[in-house]
Design a protein around this motif. Structure first.
Motif, PDB file in Angstrom:
ATOM      1  N   HIS A   1       1.655  16.314   8.564  1.00 39.19           N
ATOM      2  CA  HIS A   1       0.827  17.112   7.650  1.00 39.19           C
ATOM      3  C   HIS A   1      -0.359  16.257   7.257  1.00 39.19           C
ATOM      4  O   HIS A   1      -0.480  15.120   7.705  1.00 39.19           O
ATOM      5  N   ARG A   2      -1.169  16.757   6.434  1.00 42.43           N
ATOM      6  CA  ARG A   2      -2.326  15.981   5.980  1.00 42.43           C
ATOM      7  C   ARG A   2      -1.890  14.614   5.449  1.00 42.43           C
ATOM      8  O   ARG A   2      -0.982  14.516   4.633  1.00 42.43           O
ATOM      9  N   ALA A   3      -2.546  13.582   5.932  1.00 44.64           N
ATOM     10  CA  ALA A   3      -2.158  12.216   5.550  1.00 44.64           C
ATOM     11  C   ALA A   3      -2.775  11.845   4.203  1.00 44.64           C
ATOM     12  O   ALA A   3      -3.944  12.122   3.943  1.00 44.64           O
ATOM     13  N   ALA A   4      -1.975  11.208   3.351  1.00 40.20           N
ATOM     14  CA  ALA A   4      -2.456  10.866   2.012  1.00 40.20           C
ATOM     15  C   ALA A   4      -3.150   9.510   2.016  1.00 40.20           C
ATOM     16  O   ALA A   4      -2.862   8.643   2.833  1.00 40.20           O
ATOM     17  N   ARG A   5      -4.057   9.370   1.065  1.00 36.98           N
ATOM     18  CA  ARG A   5      -4.756   8.097   0.892  1.00 36.98           C
ATOM     19  C   ARG A   5      -3.795   7.024   0.399  1.00 36.98           C
ATOM     20  O   ARG A   5      -2.898   7.309  -0.401  1.00 36.98           O
ATOM     21  N   LEU A   6      -4.027   5.780   0.818  1.00 40.99           N
ATOM     22  CA  LEU A   6      -3.211   4.659   0.351  1.00 40.99           C
ATOM     23  C   LEU A   6      -3.914   3.911  -0.767  1.00 40.99           C
ATOM     24  O   LEU A   6      -5.122   3.701  -0.720  1.00 40.99           O
ATOM     25  N   TYR A   7      -3.142   3.507  -1.745  1.00 39.90           N
ATOM     26  CA  TYR A   7      -3.641   2.741  -2.886  1.00 39.90           C
ATOM     27  C   TYR A   7      -2.912   1.411  -2.960  1.00 39.90           C
ATOM     28  O   TYR A   7      -1.849   1.226  -2.377  1.00 39.90           O
ATOM     29  N   ARG A   8      -3.517   0.520  -3.707  1.00 39.48           N
ATOM     30  CA  ARG A   8      -2.921  -0.801  -3.908  1.00 39.48           C
ATOM     31  C   ARG A   8      -2.979  -1.116  -5.396  1.00 39.48           C
ATOM     32  O   ARG A   8      -3.978  -0.829  -6.059  1.00 39.48           O
ATOM     33  N   PHE A   9      -1.918  -1.711  -5.937  1.00 42.56           N
ATOM     34  CA  PHE A   9      -1.912  -2.129  -7.340  1.00 42.56           C
ATOM     35  C   PHE A   9      -2.797  -3.362  -7.498  1.00 42.56           C
ATOM     36  O   PHE A   9      -2.670  -4.323  -6.753  1.00 42.56           O
ATOM     37  N   ASP A  10      -3.693  -3.313  -8.449  1.00 43.79           N
ATOM     38  CA  ASP A  10      -4.647  -4.411  -8.649  1.00 43.79           C
ATOM     39  C   ASP A  10      -4.164  -5.307  -9.794  1.00 43.79           C
ATOM     40  O   ASP A  10      -4.522  -5.123 -10.948  1.00 43.79           O
ATOM     41  N   GLU A  11      -3.376  -6.279  -9.430  1.00 45.78           N
ATOM     42  CA  GLU A  11      -2.755  -7.211 -10.385  1.00 45.78           C
ATOM     43  C   GLU A  11      -3.793  -7.910 -11.266  1.00 45.78           C
ATOM     44  O   GLU A  11      -3.636  -8.015 -12.490  1.00 45.78           O
TER      45      GLU A  11
ATOM     46  N   GLU B   1      -7.546   3.327   3.864  1.00 46.52           N
ATOM     47  CA  GLU B   1      -6.520   3.707   4.829  1.00 46.52           C
ATOM     48  C   GLU B   1      -5.758   4.933   4.357  1.00 46.52           C
ATOM     49  O   GLU B   1      -5.730   5.252   3.176  1.00 46.52           O
ATOM     50  N   ILE B   2      -5.123   5.597   5.311  1.00 45.22           N
ATOM     51  CA  ILE B   2      -4.267   6.735   4.995  1.00 45.22           C
ATOM     52  C   ILE B   2      -2.905   6.525   5.653  1.00 45.22           C
ATOM     53  O   ILE B   2      -2.770   5.707   6.562  1.00 45.22           O
ATOM     54  N   GLU B   3      -1.946   7.244   5.162  1.00 43.65           N
ATOM     55  CA  GLU B   3      -0.597   7.075   5.735  1.00 43.65           C
ATOM     56  C   GLU B   3      -0.585   7.534   7.189  1.00 43.65           C
ATOM     57  O   GLU B   3      -1.401   8.345   7.611  1.00 43.65           O
ATOM     58  N   GLN B   4       0.366   7.023   7.953  1.00 44.58           N
ATOM     59  CA  GLN B   4       0.420   7.292   9.388  1.00 44.58           C
ATOM     60  C   GLN B   4       1.646   8.123   9.745  1.00 44.58           C
ATOM     61  O   GLN B   4       2.648   8.100   9.045  1.00 44.58           O
ATOM     62  N   ASP B   5       1.507   8.834  10.882  1.00 44.98           N
ATOM     63  CA  ASP B   5       2.672   9.514  11.479  1.00 44.98           C
ATOM     64  C   ASP B   5       3.356  10.507  10.559  1.00 44.98           C
ATOM     65  O   ASP B   5       4.581  10.553  10.486  1.00 44.98           O
ATOM     66  N   VAL B   6       2.572  11.272   9.842  1.00 47.22           N
ATOM     67  CA  VAL B   6       3.187  12.345   9.077  1.00 47.22           C
ATOM     68  C   VAL B   6       2.758  13.680   9.675  1.00 47.22           C
ATOM     69  O   VAL B   6       1.660  13.797  10.224  1.00 47.22           O
TER      70      VAL B   6
ATOM     71  N   LYS C   1       0.849  -1.198   0.000  1.00 50.06           N
ATOM     72  CA  LYS C   1       0.000   0.000   0.000  1.00 50.06           C
ATOM     73  C   LYS C   1       0.874   1.233   0.000  1.00 50.06           C
ATOM     74  O   LYS C   1       1.836   1.314   0.753  1.00 50.06           O
ATOM     75  N   PHE C   2       0.502   2.160  -0.855  1.00 51.64           N
ATOM     76  CA  PHE C   2       1.386   3.314  -1.056  1.00 51.64           C
ATOM     77  C   PHE C   2       0.549   4.525  -1.431  1.00 51.64           C
ATOM     78  O   PHE C   2      -0.616   4.399  -1.837  1.00 51.64           O
ATOM     79  N   THR C   3       1.140   5.688  -1.309  1.00 55.54           N
ATOM     80  CA  THR C   3       0.447   6.918  -1.701  1.00 55.54           C
ATOM     81  C   THR C   3       0.819   7.266  -3.147  1.00 55.54           C
ATOM     82  O   THR C   3       1.837   6.802  -3.663  1.00 55.54           O
ATOM     83  N   LEU C   4      -0.007   8.083  -3.760  1.00 55.41           N
ATOM     84  CA  LEU C   4       0.278   8.486  -5.140  1.00 55.41           C
ATOM     85  C   LEU C   4       1.573   9.285  -5.223  1.00 55.41           C
ATOM     86  O   LEU C   4       2.303   9.208  -6.217  1.00 55.41           O
ATOM     87  N   THR C   5       1.864  10.021  -4.177  1.00 52.77           N
ATOM     88  CA  THR C   5       3.110  10.789  -4.191  1.00 52.77           C
ATOM     89  C   THR C   5       4.323   9.870  -4.138  1.00 52.77           C
ATOM     90  O   THR C   5       5.323  10.107  -4.831  1.00 52.77           O
TER      91      THR C   5
END
Lengths: 229, 229
Positions: free
Chosen positions: B204-214, B197-202, B159-163
């Motif tokens: 600033h505003r936490a970014a949304r998490l995405y997953r690659f859909d194989e 989910e969103i990223e944790q412990d940042v 899981k990762f953010t677009l950034t």
DNA sequence: CCAAAAGTGTTTCACTTACACCCATGA
DNA sequence: TCATGGGTGTAAGTGAAACACTTTTGG
């Protein structure tokens, strides 16, 4: 990486997928095997790598020996090494693919009395070893590569018409291209040098001949140019 | 292809270019050699191919043994076999490249007391054998491949953010990308599944998490979809 | 309330695509 | 004069690139 002299070793070969083109079809050069395993079956030209030659040198030597081909476009394709791909022992083969102009190169009868012949890639006989798979990978590579590298020219005589060139792409890509768009695009790249010659012996208006300008291409690449379609 | 048991044989190895990514840099995994030749020098992980294993299996085994890595993205790169690339005898190596998420994989101390460490690809030490050349080819391949195959994800956590994803491409391609254009393009492909989910412990505003859909990707490919940039 | 990154639309421009007729030549 | 391919331009549509501000959150 540890050294280990005691292990038994795989044999190492090179195999070549030689592509050619006539006015209708993409062709591949095959050799009829004279000895077992697969005696009588068709196979890709290839053979053992000697200890003192590079892999590419081995591929070129085999092309010369088995098909009388020299100075062709040649590029490493993939290395196939699954245990069992040769029924007798472990043989790893480094596959290359070559592009030749069929007209320029008379494929000679191989020195050791094996047959060499061109087959349409859409109609190849059953092949020895895993050569069907090698051919498949080579075809995919060719289709992928031809759109972003100027290798289509390798299948034509040094001087060619735009229609011939278009045909090369249509055959390899298996789709038709628009004549006007194709000509505009390829000419605007500035890689073709217009000669003052025209094609001979045609029963209609003769087309102008062009030549691929290798020097110009290299120069453009340095400036960040990327060939595409 | 003739058989020939009498020839002396080259040794056959696999070497792996393992790429990882931290927030700044593209990294490559190197192993410090314990024995000659090149004792003490850094080299790509690799080793001899056994007679009963495929080339890819050999590469995976070496990654496991030398770096504790398993289940990583792995693809054949090129085969290097020039005479003289090993000072002692003829050694042909089939090179692979791997993509791993550095966070997921703790590169363990290698079993045989050699060091393993990540180096920024822009700052690698002098390497054993022709490994500098292998690394160069691997980098070119990665840069070329990343734009038309969805492999950037392999360098990130599941899981990762677009950034983060954008950063992957910026680092590999060595150029900046436009945020809005990047997000639009990648999302419109429909390969990313938005998680809740969103990223944790940042700070600033936490970014949304995405997953690659194989699964989605494979399904789209069947319909003729081509990933690009 | 400040710092830091998240998130979001529109316009412009370039390139791709689709499309049809006249010309030159040899048979 | 007919058959065959050679050679040419334009308009419409699609996708890429450039661009800036508001929102959210934690410190």
């Amino acid at each position: 990486m540890a050294y280990s002299y005691e292990f038994p070793r795989a044999a190492l070969t090179v195999d070549c997928v030689v592509f050619g083109l006539d006015s209708e079809d993409l062709k591949v050069l095959l050799i009829q095997r004279g000895i077992d395993p697969f005696a009588g079956k068709w196979a890709l030209p290839g053979g053992f790598v000697r200890l003192d030659e590079s892999l590419e040198d081995a591929a070129r030597r085999e092309l010369q020996e088995e098909a009388g081909l020299s100075k062709v476009f040649l590029e490493q394709l993939y290395t196939f090494g699954d245990p069992g791909r040769d029924p007798r022992e472990r043989v790893v083969t480094v596959a290359y693919y070559a592009l030749v102009n069929i007209g320029d190169h008379n494929v000679k009868a191989a020195t050791d009395a094996r047959n060499a012949a061109w087959f349409s890639v859409t109609d190849v006989p059953s092949l020895a070893f895993d050569h069907a798979k090698v051919l498949k990978v080579a075809l995919e590579r060719l289709k992928g590569k031809v759109v972003y590298q100027p290798i289509g020219f390798e299948l034509l005589p040094r001087k060619f018409t735009l229609t011939q060139l278009q045909k090369v792409y249509e055959i390899i890509l298996e789709r038709e291209l628009d004549k006007r768009n194709f000509r505009r695009k390829i000419l605007e790249m500035g890689l073709l040098e217009e000669t003052d010659e025209i094609e001979q012996d045609v029963a209609h208006r003769a087309a102008r001949l062009y030549r691929f300008d290798e020097a110009k291409y290299k120069q453009l690449v340095k400036k960040g140019f990327m060939f595409e379609l």
